[in-house]
Design a protein around this motif. Structure first.
Motif, PDB file in Angstrom:
ATOM      1  N   HIS A 283     -42.306 -10.422  -4.712  1.00 33.32           N
ATOM      2  CA  HIS A 283     -41.666 -10.002  -3.456  1.00 33.32           C
ATOM      3  C   HIS A 283     -41.091 -10.159  -3.648  1.00 33.32           C
ATOM      4  O   HIS A 283     -39.989 -10.609  -3.246  1.00 33.32           O
ATOM      5  CB  HIS A 283     -42.051 -12.287  -3.246  1.00 33.32           C
ATOM      6  N   ASN A 284     -41.021  -8.613  -2.737  1.00 26.75           N
ATOM      7  CA  ASN A 284     -40.002  -8.115  -2.450  1.00 26.75           C
ATOM      8  C   ASN A 284     -38.928  -9.008  -1.318  1.00 26.75           C
ATOM      9  O   ASN A 284     -39.600  -9.267  -0.067  1.00 26.75           O
ATOM     10  CB  ASN A 284     -40.212  -6.483  -2.126  1.00 26.75           C
ATOM     11  N   ASP A 285     -38.090  -7.338  -0.425  1.00 26.42           N
ATOM     12  CA  ASP A 285     -37.363  -8.262   0.738  1.00 26.42           C
ATOM     13  C   ASP A 285     -37.575  -8.520   2.130  1.00 26.42           C
ATOM     14  O   ASP A 285     -37.684  -9.246   2.877  1.00 26.42           O
ATOM     15  CB  ASP A 285     -36.709  -7.031   0.836  1.00 26.42           C
ATOM     16  N   THR A 286     -39.153  -7.953   2.165  1.00 25.20           N
ATOM     17  CA  THR A 286     -39.699  -8.096   3.122  1.00 25.20           C
ATOM     18  C   THR A 286     -41.379  -9.060   3.038  1.00 25.20           C
ATOM     19  O   THR A 286     -41.704  -8.515   3.945  1.00 25.20           O
ATOM     20  CB  THR A 286     -40.332  -6.408   3.435  1.00 25.20           C
ATOM     21  N   ASP A 287     -40.615  -9.824   2.240  1.00 23.86           N
ATOM     22  CA  ASP A 287     -41.957 -10.718   1.578  1.00 23.86           C
ATOM     23  C   ASP A 287     -42.869  -9.709   1.690  1.00 23.86           C
ATOM     24  O   ASP A 287     -44.612 -10.296   0.667  1.00 23.86           O
ATOM     25  CB  ASP A 287     -42.241 -11.455   2.978  1.00 23.86           C
ATOM     26  N   GLU A 288     -43.414  -8.163   1.334  1.00 24.89           N
ATOM     27  CA  GLU A 288     -44.733  -7.912   0.812  1.00 24.89           C
ATOM     28  C   GLU A 288     -44.979  -8.030  -0.804  1.00 24.89           C
ATOM     29  O   GLU A 288     -43.930  -7.537  -1.302  1.00 24.89           O
ATOM     30  CB  GLU A 288     -44.294  -6.590   1.267  1.00 24.89           C
ATOM     31  N   SER A 289     -46.090  -8.361  -1.418  1.00 27.75           N
ATOM     32  CA  SER A 289     -45.875  -8.554  -2.194  1.00 27.75           C
ATOM     33  C   SER A 289     -46.972  -6.906  -3.099  1.00 27.75           C
ATOM     34  O   SER A 289     -47.339  -6.180  -2.548  1.00 27.75           O
ATOM     35  CB  SER A 289     -47.409  -8.856  -3.038  1.00 27.75           C
ATOM     36  N   ARG A 336     -39.322 -12.773  -7.628  1.00 27.93           N
ATOM     37  CA  ARG A 336     -38.272 -12.065  -6.129  1.00 27.93           C
ATOM     38  C   ARG A 336     -37.077 -12.422  -7.010  1.00 27.93           C
ATOM     39  O   ARG A 336     -36.663 -12.164  -8.005  1.00 27.93           O
ATOM     40  CB  ARG A 336     -38.292 -12.973  -5.900  1.00 27.93           C
TER      41      ARG A 336
END
Length: 493
Positions: A283-289, A336
């Protein structure tokens, strides 16, 4: 403790077994380049009637083993087409027949199907409430002990039962494609890390744009290499090509089912195998997987950790990892960032569990030991069994330990959520050891996992049995935590 763990963990009856009938096609040059002319000449002397008869026989024998055998053997014809006499025109069928002589089948999992990792499927649509669709990656090994990555899919039901999707009788590889564009700045950083940034690479790189193609790189190398007034460093030229060829893309058609996809070794540094992929849903900083996997590339002499990146398990980017800490096997990425940095578990020295932090996913320079072998079942070495799993109590890490008679066991530790350099709890006895049914195989007395999955407070552990087949075990998370010894406050450094 050991009896309690044995009572609490449950082994599923599911077994994932090797299937030697699952075959891909590979290019086959019998005897090397010197014999290509001879083989082609013999085929060209056949009449069209003989050619047609032979091709009908080939199609009858192989059509039910491959989705499009004609396309595949035509691609292998293209590999040797430059060896044809320039003044000759031949039929489509004769091209296919020539291609067939330079094609072989390879049984990708004839030796073993093992070292699984398990992650949520990117598509969770049209599922009953409380169910989870998953993808499992496995290491498949065939003739010559060449390893590749294969996949299975299925559903974890609301009652925690596990149902695998039917396995296709077909398997397919995808063509390796050079990245559409390379980033000049990142490429330079990797060259510097490889000690290949000198006057030769500077001249090559200054002639190409900030985002360049493989063709533009080849042209620039050619210009520098042909300059009569410049003495080119051939080792650096080789490194430039090696780096470009080691960062590539593979793409499967949407019609290709999950179990049909095979990531087979493509680049020079992995031509003897792709080993032990540890997939993680990141999960990146924008919560995109996005899904990453670290794996071990093996060329028959040395090993090199590599990275795979995908969002859909159809398109895969393969990326080189760089830095002083990129060595040995068993790198496992956290799902993360922690305090703005990427975090990875590793085993640089082949003996202890390490952790490392980085501002850039591709570069890892320093590592720190967080766990050393202290229990008899892990005196020889320890390592991770996949990426950490985040729970409210900390980072749950499955580990492996090697004890007497080279027996592998699976254990578990818990790392501090905010400071994962701290081990705050661990099992004093193994979570899993090989039972009598699991200890016989290609490498006896070994059980091993490349990553588990937490679902409805239950830990699901896919694991390999003696490097030949795979199974699944489950344990309630609370039961597992209750068996772990937590570090007392006064024991903390």
């Amino acid at each position: 403790m050991e009896k309690e763990i044995s009572r609490l963990i449950s082994r599923k009856t599911i077994k994932l077994m090797r299937d030697s009938s699952r075959v891909i096609t590979r290019a086959h040059i019998p005897g090397g380049l010197s014999r290509i002319d001879h083989i082609i000449d013999r085929v060209l002397k056949l009449s069209e009637e003989e050619t047609e008869k032979l091709m009908h026989t080939i199609c009858d024998k192989f059509n039910d083993r491959h989705k499009d055998i004609e396309r595949q053997i035509t691609e292998h014809f293209d590999n040797v087409s430059e060896f044809l006499p320039h003044d000759i025109t031949i039929s489509k069928m004769k091209k296919e027949l020539i291609g067939a002589y330079f094609t072989m089948e390879y049984s990708i999992e004839s030796a073993a199907l093992f070292n699984p990792s398990m992650i949520p499927h990117p598509d969770q649509s049209n599922l009953p409430e409380g169910c989870l669709r998953f993808i499992m990656s496995l290491r498949a090994t065939g003739e010559g002990h060449i390893s590749s990555i294969v996949f299975r899919s299925g559903i974890i039901n609301k009652d925690d039962s596990i149902l695998f999707d039917p396995i296709s009788e077909f398997v397919e590889t995808s063509k390796m494609r050079h990245n559409p564009f390379y980033d000049s700045h990142l490429f330079r950083l990797k060259l510097e890390d490889l000690n290949a940034w000198d006057e030769t690479s500077i001249r090559v790189m200054e002639q190409i744009p900030d985002r360049f193609t493989f063709q533009e790189l080849k042209v620039s190398i050619g210009v520098v290499h042909m300059d009569p007034d410049f003495s080119c460093n051939d080792d650096v030229i080789n490194t430039l090509f090696w780096l470009a060829n080691s960062n590539y893309n593979i793409q499967f058609d949407k019609s290709c089912g999950v179990s049909e996809r095979v990531i087979f070794p493509y680049s020079e540094n992995e031509n003897r195998g792709i080993e032990d992929a540890r997939f993680v849903q990141f999960h990146n900083d924008t919560d995109e997987s996005i899904y990453y996997a670290t794996y071990t590339a093996y060329n028959g002499v040395s090993i090199l950790p590599q990275l795979i990146e995908t969002k859909d398990f159809l398109n895969f980017n393969v990326i080189t990892l760089n830095g002083k800490a990129v060595q040995n096997k068993g790198m496992a990425l956290f799902p993360r960032k922690i305090k703005g940095r990427y975090v990875m578990l590793s085993r640089q020295d082949g003996e202890n569990n390490h952790i490392m932090f980085s501002d850039h996913l591709h570069f890892w320079q320093e590592s720190k030991i967080i766990q050393e072998p202290t229990k008899p079942w892990e005196f020889i070495q320890i390592g991770n069994c996949g990426s950490p799993i985040e729970i409210k109590e900390g980072w749950l890490v499955l580990t492996h330990g090697v004890g007497p008679m080279r027996q592998y066991s699976i254990g578990a530790i818990l790392l501090d959520l905010d400071d994962p350099t701290k081990v705050i709890a661990q099992l004093e006895e193994p979570l899993l050891t090989p039972n009598e049914e699991e200890r016989e195989g290609y490498v006896p007395n070994v059980i091993y996992s490349c990553g588990g999955l937490l679902r409805n407070h239950k830990l699901i552990i896919p694991y390999a049995m003696s490097d030949i087949s795979s199974g699944i075990a489950t344990i309630d998370l609370n039961d597992l935590l209750s068996c772990m010894k937590f570090q007392k406050q006064e024991d903390k450094p």
